[in-house]
Enzyme design. Structure first.
Site, short mmCIF file in Angstrom:
data_model
loop_
_atom_site.label_atom_id
_atom_site.label_comp_id
_atom_site.label_asym_id
_atom_site.label_seq_id
_atom_site.Cartn_x
_atom_site.Cartn_y
_atom_site.Cartn_z
N GLU A 1 0.50 -1.34 0.06
CA GLU A 1 -0.09 0.04 0.26
C GLU A 1 0.46 1.23 0.49
O GLU A 1 0.87 2.12 -1.07
CB GLU A 1 -0.81 0.01 0.84
CG GLU A 1 -2.10 1.09 1.15
CD GLU A 1 -2.68 1.36 -0.35
OE1 GLU A 1 -2.42 2.10 -0.51
OE2 GLU A 1 -3.76 0.02 0.12
N ASP B 1 1.40 3.97 -3.29
CA ASP B 1 0.28 4.86 -2.91
C ASP B 1 1.80 6.38 -3.03
O ASP B 1 1.42 7.63 -3.47
CB ASP B 1 0.31 6.06 -0.75
CG ASP B 1 -1.30 5.28 -1.34
OD1 ASP B 1 -2.03 4.45 -2.18
OD2 ASP B 1 -1.48 4.40 0.91
N SER C 1 -7.48 2.05 -3.66
CA SER C 1 -6.19 3.19 -3.41
C SER C 1 -5.30 3.62 -3.92
O SER C 1 -4.60 4.18 -3.13
CB SER C 1 -5.35 1.49 -2.33
OG SER C 1 -5.37 0.21 -2.49
#
Length: 629
Positions: free
Chosen positions: A299, A303, A544
């Site tokens: 993640e 990001d 995400s």
């Protein structure tokens, strides 16, 4: 005098007097025990509970008006954001309300030395035994056990009460009913939202590839920063980087790996090799390397690699790293650090969801101490049903208060279509894998955040062809809230969808009232992102990916406005839903977001609960926002 050292007769008399003066009323209730949980015994009378009373904040009924005044494009005060001091003063509980609640506790025999008012003035904290809390709240506490995990939790049975004259000054009391922890996925470290598998948003690993795509000819197979620039016309070089700011939020143990960053930059942005985000530690957050693997690093790598590559080497990106390895953290822990008027770590966090400090390693002092960035992107989420209405309403208002200060909050809408975290709701409103009712996500349903869904390039198509709603590996989260009312700026969009397009589901399948908040607001590509994780080129899918990409592109708008001597865009929802801004989006008209045994909703012309208003058209949005004061 301590609460329980008084005689039973005197205490009973005290409660009777209170009842005569101000009858007790049900303050909150739960219609059903959450899925998977069973009461196994009464809670022991001498167990100590960290009781926290959240005081009602004044002027929240006019929060929408305040926000429209500074966020609607036709307002003469557009862009005139508030100071933190003005926000704190506007929403601080009045002394009379605090006095009423404190006097009630004193009347019930609770010694003043045991009661603490939080720094923000909106929470009252008092440790007390289960026996004391039951007498105070007119309830019973039971130990509930989760059938799959064996985890036990203490919670009220069905409801709790407050005196009528006290209830009007109280939002919620914790711990009471807000224990609906989803334990379906076993977690290896703790129960915070940063855990692998927690929540409704998780980057989905689709496999490895041998080499990085270095052109835009196969963006249907592999998304890169150049693919995103081509899809959304994002050809922009920042010129006001000293004034602009963008923030990405990660929750420990999730953390990026420096070597992965450099490998990614080496492929897609060579001038950024060696560049790192500016880390802001909240509640002991740090770039931990004790645990590694895609579930831990995927993640944060996703990001930061995309946000940093898209904004370029001259714009710093702030990493808000929240929580340590002992306690973890939550949205509330993060919000505590941003706004002193909200701070709950010293009087209002829910021990089920929120990291409670101090712990064995860290004593939190992060109460309104952290600087706000202009845009904050978060690729995490829960469901409304999991957290409960009182908890999420109070948190949602905080996003609105921070919106008054000029912050744009972006949240991923979820990766399971209308099924929230993969579960649906049963007839009692509890989450269940056999449920048939749609399960809205949170914070995406909060009207004061901008919810970001997912699209994809169709197989065999190019960046010049229309995208569709993501239907490979993940489905764009979307639907209608069961808690939040429709905001004025969204009425036309939601009614347009419900009136013009057939939604062939019974009224008990989803909130078909037409008066509830719809989400997402916008969408961006969320499929086949090329991410470097643990030294490998991995293809990743999820909303995400969509949220940090949207943040980076909108950061370009902020840069241009700041360079022109204007304010950042702040709370964008009233603006993007206004009629003048319809040309700033690429409308998505194909695809669905299945779940709960249905096809979910369908993408249609205009706003829809799959892809929102559509994807960002940067050149048009830039012109539109630069035309505003």
């Amino acid at each position: 005098m301590p609460f329980l050292t008084q005689s039973f007769v005197f205490l009973t008399f005290s409660l009777l007097v209170t009842a005569i003066v101000s009858p007790r009323v049900v303050h909150e209730k739960r219609d059903a025990t959450p899925s998977g949980w069973t009461p196994v015994r009464r809670a022991a009378a001498d167990v100590v509970l960290p009781l926290r009373i959240g005081l009602t904040q004044p002027n929240l009924e006019t929060l929408d008006d305040y926000l429209l005044e500074i966020s609607h494009p036709e307002s003469p005060n557009y862009g005139k954001h508030w100071s933190a001091a003005k926000v704190a003063e506007m929403f601080r509980p009045p002394p009379a309300a605090v006095k009423t609640v404190l006097e009630w506790l004193e009347d019930e025999g609770l010694d003043a030395s045991r009661v603490k008012l939080s720094k923000g003035g909106s929470w009252i904290h008092a440790n007390m035994t289960v026996e004391e809390a039951e007498m105070l709240l007119g309830t019973e506490y039971h130990v509930y056990q989760h059938g799959e995990s064996g985890v036990e939790h203490i919670a009220c049975e069905e409801k709790y009460h407050l005196p009528e004259h006290v209830a009007e000054h109280v939002d919620l009391v914790m711990p009471t009913l807000h224990f609906d922890v989803h334990m379906g996925r076993k977690r290896s470290i703790d129960t915070s939202i940063g855990q692998p598998g927690a929540g409704i948003v998780n980057p989905k690993l689709m496999g490895e590839v041998e080499s990085a795509l270095l052109n835009t000819t196969s963006c249907d197979e592999q998304i890169t920063p150049d693919c995103l620039r081509a899809l959304y016309g994002y050809d922009y070089t920042p010129v006001a980087t000293d004034k602009n700011s963008i923030g990405i939020v990660e929750y420990t143990p999730v953390a990026y790996l420096p070597a992965d960053m450099d490998m990614f930059f080496g492929n897609y942005s060579p001038t950024q090799v060696g560049q790192r985000p500016v880390v802001v530690s909240i509640d002991g957050g740090y770039e931990q390397t004790s645990f590694e693997g895609f579930s831990i690093n995927g993640e944060a790598n996703l990001d930061l690699q995309y946000a940093m590559a898209l904004v370029g080497s001259t714009q710093n990106v702030t990493l808000y790293q929240v929580g340590d390895l002992v306690e973890g953290a939550s949205f509330n822990n993060f919000l505590d650090a941003l706004d002193a008027s909200y701070c709950t770590y010293d009087g209002g966090d829910n021990t089920t969801f929120d990291g409670v400090y101090p712990d064995s390693e860290y004593d939190s002092k992060d109460c309104g101490t952290v600087s706000l960035t202009n845009i904050i992107s978060t690729s995490y989420g829960y469901t409304e049903a999991l957290l409960g209405p009182a908890y999420i309403q109070r948190q949602c208002y905080e996003y609105g208060k921070l919106g008054l200060m000029g912050v744009t909050f972006l949240y991923s809408s979820g990766d399971n279509g209308v099924a929230g975290n993969g579960e649906c709701l049963d007839a009692d409103g509890a989450e269940s894998y056999s449920g048939t009712r749609f399960n809205p996500g949170f914070p995406g349903t909060c009207p004061y955040v901008t919810s970001v869904g997912a699209t994809q390039v169709q197989p065999g198509k190019t960046v010049n062809d229309p995208e569709v709603a993501c239907d490979t590996n993940i489905y764009s989260g979307g639907g209608f809230s069961n808690v939040f009312a429709i905001p004025d700026w969204q009425v036309d969009a939601v009614h347009g969808y419900l009136n013009n397009y057939s939604v062939a589901y019974a009224a008990d399948v989803y909130n078909s009232s037409g008066i509830s908040r719809g989400y997402p607001d916008i969408a961006l590509n969320g499929l086949n992102y090329s991410v470097i994780s643990n030294g490998l080129i991995q293809l990743v899918a999820g909303t995400s990916a969509s949220a940090p990409t949207a943040a980076a592109i909108l950061s370009g708008v902020n840069d241009a406005r700041l360079a022109a001597g204007k304010s950042p865009i702040g709370f964008i929802n009233p603006t993007i839903y206004s009629s003048n801004f319809s040309s700033g989006f690429n409308d998505i008209t194909s695809g669905n977001n299945p779940g709960c045994g249905t096809d979910g909703f369908s993408a249609q012309p205009g706003w829809d609960p799959v892809t929102g208003l559509g994807t960002l058209n940067f050149p048009k949005l830039l012109d539109l926002w630069l035309a505003l004061p």
